[in-house]
Design an enzyme around this catalytic site. Sequence first.
Site, PDB file in Angstrom:
ATOM      1  N   HIS A 145       3.626   1.845  -1.410  1.00  0.00           N
ATOM      2  CA  HIS A 145       4.082   2.050  -2.888  1.00  0.00           C
ATOM      3  C   HIS A 145       2.751   2.452  -3.782  1.00  0.00           C
ATOM      4  CE1 HIS A 145       7.164  -1.447  -2.325  1.00  0.00           C
ATOM      5  NE2 HIS A 145       7.793  -0.275  -2.812  1.00  0.00           N
ATOM      6  N   GLU A 188       0.793  -1.239  -0.066  1.00  0.00           N
ATOM      7  CA  GLU A 188      -0.045   0.069   0.107  1.00  0.00           C
ATOM      8  C   GLU A 188       0.783   1.224   0.034  1.00  0.00           C
ATOM      9  OE1 GLU A 188      -3.075   1.219  -0.310  1.00  0.00           O
ATOM     10  OE2 GLU A 188      -3.556  -0.831  -1.171  1.00  0.00           O
ATOM     11  N   VAL A 221       2.995   4.786   4.905  1.00  0.00           N
ATOM     12  CA  VAL A 221       1.600   4.185   5.054  1.00  0.00           C
ATOM     13  C   VAL A 221       1.829   3.077   6.312  1.00  0.00           C
ATOM     14  CG1 VAL A 221      -0.102   2.680   3.897  1.00  0.00           C
ATOM     15  CG2 VAL A 221       1.000   4.680   2.773  1.00  0.00           C
TER      16      VAL A 221
END
Length: 287
Positions: free
Chosen positions: A42, A40, A181
């Site tokens: 990336h 996530e 993230v």
Amino acid sequence: MSEETIHIARTRSEVQRCIRSARAESKRIGLVPTMGALHEGHLSLVRAAKRCCDFTAVTIFVNPTQFSPTEDFSKYPRTIDEDLKALRELGVDLVFMPEREELYPDRFSTYVLPPAVSDPLEGQFRPEHFRGVATIVLKLFNLLPADVAFFGQKDYQQCQVIRHMVEDLNIPVEIQVCPIVREPDGLAMSSRNRYLSPEDRVRAVALSEAVSEAARLVQAGMTDSAAVTKCMHDILHRAGVTKIDYATVADACTLKPIDQIDRPAVALIAVYVGATRLIDNTLLPAK
Ligand code: PAF
């Protein structure tokens, strides 16, 4: 663009042709360099590129020159089918996934001497790492001249190295750094998290706990770096994370150590959890 029109380029000439034709259509080009094993983190970079550009290019290349002989180059996760599926779903226009020889032919011998900001922290523990990163990123900037390139704050020092290189070498690209993230329990997403055993996965939460406690302490008025650093070490030790490369506070721009948190600063950690080396960081609230 829709799923069907993703273009996969494997050679330099092919990728240059694609970028030239996007440029000829006056498209704003976004570049997301990766080593694959996409998560996530990336995908958030890809989404950011899609939001502000008309043409999004992603590179997938596990760059051998940024790994030392003792590191995990050969076992670095390669999940190309899943990666391409995710990139298709996001409507990426171009994926560049060259073989090693395409970027490093036998005669290759030119490297970038990375800026001073590469010297502390990772530079002390992974001496050749940023030479490899700066070299591949410059090669990618040359092959895929983009308007904006996207990197994740999780690799904070890498972002600073790239920013300084872009400024020093007058590379005409804007660098956008996107937020870390995290998993629901706080662990920063990383392709290497998959190496963690279930017990180590639990322990690994200590990294995000330590950096968020550092931010909380500074927010509450603590300015003594040594005191903040001690709290981070205590949290890591309590979790059984004892192989600490560094857990420290540094100047947010130069990454030099600071005694007093009286300017933009960052808390950074690199540790081994089991055999897996993990990093994390957080910007500290400015005074
Ligand atoms: O952050 C990474 O995945 C790599 O260091 C990069 C920027 C793609 C260069 O190989």
